[in-house]
Design a protein around this motif. Structure first.
Motif, PDB file in Angstrom:
ATOM      1  N   ALA A  25      -5.250  10.158  10.325  1.00 57.48           N
ATOM      2  CA  ALA A  25      -4.506  11.167  11.209  1.00 57.48           C
ATOM      3  C   ALA A  25      -4.660  11.866  10.691  1.00 57.48           C
ATOM      4  O   ALA A  25      -4.680  14.028  11.686  1.00 57.48           O
ATOM      5  CB  ALA A  25      -3.012  10.321  12.330  1.00 57.48           C
ATOM      6  N   PHE A  26      -4.048  12.891  10.093  1.00 58.31           N
ATOM      7  CA  PHE A  26      -4.127  14.046   9.378  1.00 58.31           C
ATOM      8  C   PHE A  26      -5.243  14.625   8.651  1.00 58.31           C
ATOM      9  O   PHE A  26      -4.913  16.064   8.961  1.00 58.31           O
ATOM     10  CB  PHE A  26      -3.409  13.778   7.775  1.00 58.31           C
ATOM     11  N   GLY A  27      -5.904  14.009   7.915  1.00 58.80           N
ATOM     12  CA  GLY A  27      -8.128  14.164   8.488  1.00 58.80           C
ATOM     13  C   GLY A  27      -8.237  15.125   9.759  1.00 58.80           C
ATOM     14  O   GLY A  27      -8.756  15.991  10.016  1.00 58.80           O
ATOM     15  N   GLY A  28      -7.433  13.930  10.283  1.00 59.31           N
ATOM     16  CA  GLY A  28      -8.340  14.322  12.065  1.00 59.31           C
ATOM     17  C   GLY A  28      -7.846  15.534  12.705  1.00 59.31           C
ATOM     18  O   GLY A  28      -8.181  16.462  13.480  1.00 59.31           O
ATOM     19  N   GLY A  29      -6.236  15.643  12.152  1.00 59.70           N
ATOM     20  CA  GLY A  29      -5.730  17.392  12.899  1.00 59.70           C
ATOM     21  C   GLY A  29      -5.513  18.444  11.601  1.00 59.70           C
ATOM     22  O   GLY A  29      -6.265  19.166  12.174  1.00 59.70           O
ATOM     23  N   LEU A  30      -6.141  17.745  10.181  1.00 59.61           N
ATOM     24  CA  LEU A  30      -6.532  18.944   9.615  1.00 59.61           C
ATOM     25  C   LEU A  30      -7.937  19.528  10.200  1.00 59.61           C
ATOM     26  O   LEU A  30      -8.540  21.051  10.427  1.00 59.61           O
ATOM     27  CB  LEU A  30      -7.015  19.234   8.468  1.00 59.61           C
ATOM     28  N   LEU A  31      -9.127  18.525  11.158  1.00 54.04           N
ATOM     29  CA  LEU A  31     -10.760  19.325  11.349  1.00 54.04           C
ATOM     30  C   LEU A  31     -10.403  19.940  12.728  1.00 54.04           C
ATOM     31  O   LEU A  31     -10.242  21.085  13.312  1.00 54.04           O
ATOM     32  CB  LEU A  31     -11.349  18.211  11.546  1.00 54.04           C
ATOM     33  N   LEU A  32      -8.675  19.425  13.383  1.00 51.95           N
ATOM     34  CA  LEU A  32      -8.500  19.975  14.366  1.00 51.95           C
ATOM     35  C   LEU A  32      -7.793  21.662  14.483  1.00 51.95           C
ATOM     36  O   LEU A  32      -7.942  22.533  15.630  1.00 51.95           O
ATOM     37  CB  LEU A  32      -7.939  18.747  15.252  1.00 51.95           C
ATOM     38  N   PHE A  33      -7.126  21.466  13.481  1.00 53.14           N
ATOM     39  CA  PHE A  33      -6.613  23.268  12.965  1.00 53.14           C
ATOM     40  C   PHE A  33      -7.983  23.523  12.353  1.00 53.14           C
ATOM     41  O   PHE A  33      -8.003  24.755  13.255  1.00 53.14           O
ATOM     42  CB  PHE A  33      -5.546  22.637  11.980  1.00 53.14           C
ATOM     43  N   ILE A  34      -8.910  23.399  11.570  1.00 49.35           N
ATOM     44  CA  ILE A  34      -9.987  24.404  11.647  1.00 49.35           C
ATOM     45  C   ILE A  34     -10.463  25.121  12.366  1.00 49.35           C
ATOM     46  O   ILE A  34     -10.842  26.008  12.494  1.00 49.35           O
ATOM     47  CB  ILE A  34     -11.304  23.842  10.276  1.00 49.35           C
ATOM     48  N   ALA A  35     -11.203  23.569  13.665  1.00 48.53           N
ATOM     49  CA  ALA A  35     -11.829  24.108  14.871  1.00 48.53           C
ATOM     50  C   ALA A  35     -10.848  25.298  15.773  1.00 48.53           C
ATOM     51  O   ALA A  35     -11.700  26.878  15.826  1.00 48.53           O
ATOM     52  CB  ALA A  35     -12.080  22.881  15.463  1.00 48.53           C
ATOM     53  N   LEU A  36      -9.731  24.657  15.707  1.00 45.41           N
ATOM     54  CA  LEU A  36      -9.010  26.063  16.721  1.00 45.41           C
ATOM     55  C   LEU A  36      -8.625  26.965  15.807  1.00 45.41           C
ATOM     56  O   LEU A  36      -9.234  28.462  16.672  1.00 45.41           O
ATOM     57  CB  LEU A  36      -7.894  25.495  16.759  1.00 45.41           C
ATOM     58  N   ARG A  95       0.793  -1.272  -0.079  1.00 43.50           N
ATOM     59  CA  ARG A  95      -0.517   0.205   0.015  1.00 43.50           C
ATOM     60  C   ARG A  95       0.880   1.830  -0.087  1.00 43.50           C
ATOM     61  O   ARG A  95       1.614   1.612   1.144  1.00 43.50           O
ATOM     62  CB  ARG A  95      -0.995  -0.565   1.342  1.00 43.50           C
ATOM     63  N   ASP A  96       0.429   2.116  -1.069  1.00 46.65           N
ATOM     64  CA  ASP A  96       0.740   3.745  -0.897  1.00 46.65           C
ATOM     65  C   ASP A  96       0.821   4.453   0.770  1.00 46.65           C
ATOM     66  O   ASP A  96       1.636   5.481   1.128  1.00 46.65           O
ATOM     67  CB  ASP A  96       0.622   3.978  -1.875  1.00 46.65           C
ATOM     68  N   VAL A  97       0.008   4.772   1.017  1.00 49.32           N
ATOM     69  CA  VAL A  97      -1.312   5.492   1.851  1.00 49.32           C
ATOM     70  C   VAL A  97      -1.651   4.156   2.838  1.00 49.32           C
ATOM     71  O   VAL A  97      -2.307   3.054   3.107  1.00 49.32           O
ATOM     72  CB  VAL A  97      -2.342   6.063   1.067  1.00 49.32           C
ATOM     73  N   GLN A  98      -1.022   4.856   4.295  1.00 46.27           N
ATOM     74  CA  GLN A  98      -1.448   3.835   5.397  1.00 46.27           C
ATOM     75  C   GLN A  98      -2.391   4.463   5.946  1.00 46.27           C
ATOM     76  O   GLN A  98      -2.624   5.305   6.051  1.00 46.27           O
ATOM     77  CB  GLN A  98      -0.317   3.724   6.724  1.00 46.27           C
ATOM     78  N   PRO A  99      -3.706   3.682   6.077  1.00 51.00           N
ATOM     79  CA  PRO A  99      -4.819   3.929   6.664  1.00 51.00           C
ATOM     80  C   PRO A  99      -4.669   4.733   7.938  1.00 51.00           C
ATOM     81  O   PRO A  99      -5.333   5.821   8.107  1.00 51.00           O
ATOM     82  CB  PRO A  99      -5.980   2.723   6.763  1.00 51.00           C
ATOM     83  N   ARG A 100      -3.884   4.418   9.283  1.00 55.08           N
ATOM     84  CA  ARG A 100      -3.565   5.142  10.061  1.00 55.08           C
ATOM     85  C   ARG A 100      -3.147   6.841  10.373  1.00 55.08           C
ATOM     86  O   ARG A 100      -3.733   7.936  10.443  1.00 55.08           O
ATOM     87  CB  ARG A 100      -2.667   4.849  11.109  1.00 55.08           C
ATOM     88  N   VAL A 101      -2.172   6.534   8.368  1.00 51.99           N
ATOM     89  CA  VAL A 101      -1.416   8.039   8.660  1.00 51.99           C
ATOM     90  C   VAL A 101      -2.899   9.484   7.902  1.00 51.99           C
ATOM     91  O   VAL A 101      -2.831  10.308   8.029  1.00 51.99           O
ATOM     92  CB  VAL A 101      -0.445   8.179   7.676  1.00 51.99           C
ATOM     93  N   LEU A 102      -3.098   8.515   7.249  1.00 52.12           N
ATOM     94  CA  LEU A 102      -4.341   9.414   6.499  1.00 52.12           C
ATOM     95  C   LEU A 102      -6.023   9.430   7.848  1.00 52.12           C
ATOM     96  O   LEU A 102      -5.780  10.771   7.650  1.00 52.12           O
ATOM     97  CB  LEU A 102      -5.168   8.412   5.141  1.00 52.12           C
TER      98      LEU A 102
END
Length: 147
Positions: A20-31, A11-18
């Motif tokens: 974690a990135f999505g969650g971090g992006l949502l957290l950044f937008i909320a903050l 696999r090129d993309v690991q689901p956990r990394v994807l």
């Protein structure tokens, strides 16, 4: 012929990394939204309503064409009648037709001349016609000082 050895696809993309990135992006937008709300006052500011206004029943212009017609009729009436603009200052209005006739028959006044106080007959007429006007006051003052 040698048989090629096939490896299972990695696999090129690991689901956990994807995730974690999505969650971090949502957290950044909320903050960021919370920070903007705290830094800038984004609450709408409304002007206070006048005391005699009912917010449930505002005065709206229900017949704009009739209102415009009434306004124009009032303006025309003022253009065609004689009346005071400011009685205390001695400022009056004359009908527009009379004003245009006065300009046609006498021409425009010479504003480069001194005020009406320069000649006695003009002062007498001016003080009789507009006794409270500024120019009449100047005539009286110059008459009292003996020029």
């Amino acid at each position: 012929m040698a048989k090629a050895h096939r490896h299972p696809e990695a696999r090129d993309v690991q689901p956990r990394v994807l995730l974690a990135f999505g969650g971090g992006l949502l957290l950044f937008i909320a903050l960021a939204a919370i920070a903007v709300k705290l830094i800038f006052n984004t609450a709408p500011t409304w002007l206070p309503l006048p005391a005699n206004t009912n917010p449930e029943n505002p005065d709206l212009q229900t017949t704009p064409q009739q209102d415009l017609t009434a306004l124009r009729a009032e303006e025309d009436r003022q253009l065609k009648t004689l009346g005071w603009v400011d009685r205390n200052a001695g400022i009056a209005r004359i009908p527009i037709d009379d004003a245009m006739w006065a300009v046609v028959s006498h021409g425009l006044p010479d504003w480069s001349r001194p005020t009406a106080a320069a000649t006695e007959p003009d002062c007498a007429l001016l003080t009789a016609a507009v006794p409270r006007g500024l120019r009449a006051r100047n005539c009286r003052q110059q008459g009292e000082t003996g020029r």
